[in-house]
Write a protein that holds these residues in place. Structure first.
Motif: not given
Ligand code: ADP
Length: 634
Positions: A468, A288, A390, A385-386, A382-383, A465, A318-319, A295
């Motif tokens: 969002w 993180y 997207t 959730k991106e 958290k990741t 996050i 990416e997520y 990343r």
């Protein structure tokens, strides 16, 4: 170039010091690291060879034991390095950010050593756990024999560089062992390590082995033997691969930790490929970090067993960057360049398949082994959730995978939207959530009072996050998601409260107008609340305005969100309302009224965990009130 002595960068000195004095018991891994470097170097040379016919070799790694000098050699015919590359790669820790590395090292203990080695690309230095001196001779592909470089160091402050001759391209690393570690000159020991850690390396790892010649009266003979089975693990039949082999290969890809789930499958149909994918159990230290290097994402891509890249971003969004693995496609052309990869439609198809597989594995884990899933989610939620923001195509599937804390569940538990909806009382129409920094802060929010009294649950969204996330999911199972601190909330059967508020609004018309006028710069409206049972007041955002949490997040990022005024809600049943009305009726120009109006506002800001504009003024007002109160008590 004559002999040239160079100082190691400070961070390398630190690292070497750590290695040399390491008590870390599994020293065997140094060989795994050196062999992995050799295989990587061959991968690179072989990739070049796809477009350059002059490069050709019988690709292999060779190990030689030199008992006389208490040394072991690892020889590869890979890409090699120029002298500049040697300085860049072996004299510094270039890759993952020196600062991050130093910090991790300071905070780490012995047990973290393998993690440090893996994550910061410092595998080469691990040889100093067992060595008194290391020598590396290397010649870059395409360079002439006289352009080879020899690097030597005892792992203290400096290393030596020297220009030498080398007949083949590639690299030879010679590890002069400390006498304590002469066990690494035993054939059986080296064989065991290779079998354990490097068996799947796709190039032969060859080593001269001493045998007794049965035909010649048991005379000792030495013959080259290939030690590893070379079977790319992903090409094997899953039923033939042991757990340990999967685990070792995961370590090879991820450099640390253990897999939570392994997905090994063959995709057939529109596109054919073999895949071996892993969901890791834990996030590496740097996962993180804001550092862009941390990343990095992508899977290893092979085309018909030929290595193409270890970072194919087109294979995975990416997520899902926590997923490690390999895809081997038989449909892509072998001479595919990294640029072509970006435009290849086939990769898009592979990606959708891979994503489908991963999401379904996650769903299975969540449904069948929730405790494991919970631990996984704490690491990577958290990741994941991106993806809600997207990946439009998979948003619904991803929504099923989200879990949150909630008002009615213990602090150590989390629930999904499905769990939430299932537990909803019949009278409840919407899914309620609240965003904020921590469970602690949210639990005491006045916004929850009425909901508590009705037995409705509220999801606690405490990841930044989440603000969002909720902008991209408007409902679940036809139930609208409603922020408890926003707009007019519909708590179902509220006729009684509404009636009460209507009466109060008439009765306290003058007070409401007064407060509205006095607080005009700060609030949009002053009204009676449907949310409160105990507290006197709270602030709410208009339905489409940013929440208090969103404003705090933007502030923390030093970005200004356009000011949006909020709504001050009062509790019609709180004695404060009548008391203020009395004060107003007695003398509507009493300056104390203005002070009280400001205090009501500040109170509301404080209870939602906000920061009041003028704390000094606030405390002065509280002190004044205390004085008054104390006098009255006498
Ligand atoms: P990592 O392999 O994780 O990057 P290392 O410290 O083991 O970290 O190696 C640092 C770099 O040195 C490698 O990335 C590579 O560029 C170079 N290197 C190491 N060993 C070899 C080798 N045998 N052949 C070519 N380059 C090598």
């Amino acid at each position: 170039m004559s002999k040239n002595v160079k100082q190691f960068k400070t961070e390398v000195q630190h690292l070497l010091d750590l290695m040399i004095h390491s008590l870390y018991s599994n020293k065997d891994i140094f060989l795994r690291e050196i062999i992995a470097n050799a295989a990587d170097a061959i991968d690179k040379a072989r990739f070049e060879a796809l477009t350059n016919k002059d490069i050709n070799a019988d690709w292999k790694v060779r190990i030689e034991i030199d008992k006389e000098n208490n040394a072991i050699k690892v020889i590869d015919n890979g890409i090699g390095m120029t002298d500049e590359e040697v300085v860049d790669n072996i004299g510094t820790i270039a890759k993952s950010g020196t600062k991050a590395f130093m910090k991790a090292m300071e905070e780490s203990s012995e047990a973290d050593l393998p993690e440090l080695i893996g994550q910061f690309g410092v595998g080469f230095y691990s040889s100093f756990m067992v060595a008194d001196k290391v020598e590396l001779v290397t010649r870059k592909v395409g360079e002439t024999a006289d352009k080879a470089v020899k690097w030597t160091s005892n792992g203290k402050e400096s290393y030596e560089l020297e220009n030498v001759n080398k007949s083949e391209h590639g690299t030879t690393v010679t590890i002069f062992l400390n006498k304590e570690f002469s066990v690494y000159t035993e054939e059986y020991k080296i064989k065991t390590i290779i079998k354990k850690y490097s068996d799947y390396i796709e190039y032969p790892i060859e080593m001269p082995i001493t045998k007794l010649d049965e035909e010649d009266e048991g005379k000792e003979i030495v013959a080259d033997e290939i030690i590893n089975s070379q079977k790319a693990i992903w090409l094997r039949n899953p039923s033939d691969v042991t757990e340990e082999e999967y685990r070792n290969f995961f370590e090879h890809l991820a450099h640390f930790g253990e897999p939570l789930r392994t997905m090994h499958y063959v995709a057939e149909g529109k596109t054919e490929f073999k895949a071996l994918l892993y969901l890791p159990k834990t996030a590496p230290m740097q996962f993180y970090a804001p550092d862009p290097d941390a990343r990095k994402h992508g899977l290893h891509l092979y085309v018909k067993r030929v290595f193409i890249t270890d970072e194919c971003k087109e294979l995975i969004p990416e997520y899902l960057r926590f997923v490690k693995g390999v895809v081997d496609s038989s449909d892509l052309p072998l001479n595919v360049s990294r640029e072509i990869l970006q435009e290849n439609a086939l990769l898009g198809k592979i990606q959708s398949n891979v994503v489908r597989k991963i999401l379904s594995e996650l769903k299975k884990t969540k449904n069948n082994s929730f405790d494991e899933y919970y631990e996984f989610f704490k690491e990577f939620g958290k990741t994941l959730k991106e993806g809600i923001a997207t990946d439009n195509a998979n948003r619904e599937k991803l929504q099923e995978l989200l879990i949150f804390e909630s008002m009615n569940t213990d602090a150590t538990k989390m629930i999904s939207f499905a769990d939430y909806v299932q537990a909803m009382p019949e009278s409840q129409k919407e899914i309620y959530y609240i965003t904020g920094e921590s469970r602690n802060m949210l639990e005491n929010s006045p916004h929850l009072e009425q909901l508590k009294s009705k037995g409705y649950d509220v999801l606690f969204m405490t990841d930044p996050i989440d603000e969002w996330v909720v902008q991209h999911i408007h409902n679940y199972a036809d139930k609208k998601l409603q922020a408890v601190g926003k707009g007019e909330i519909d708590l179902g059967d509220t006729a009684e409260v509404e009636e009460q508020n209507k009466e109060a609004t008439e009765k306290h018309k003058t007070l409401l107008e007064y407060l509205q006028k006095t607080l005009d710069v700060k609030v949009k409206e002053v009204r009676f609340s449907k949310r409160l049972t105990d507290s006197a007041c709270c602030l709410v955002a208009d339905q489409y305005d940013p929440s208090a949490q969103m404003e705090r997040i933007f502030k923390a990022m030093n970005q200004d969100l356009p000011e949006s005024k909020r709504i001050l809600e009062l509790n019609a049943n709180h004695p404060l309302v009548d008391a203020l009305q009395g004060l107003y009726d007695a003398n509507n120009e009493n300056p104390v009224l203005g002070e009280y109006a400001e205090m009501i506002y500040d109170q509301a800001v404080l209870t939602e965990g906000g920061i009041i504009n003028d704390p000094l003024k606030f405390t002065q007002r509280v002190s004044n009130l205390m004085v008054l109160g104390a006098k009255n008590k006498k």
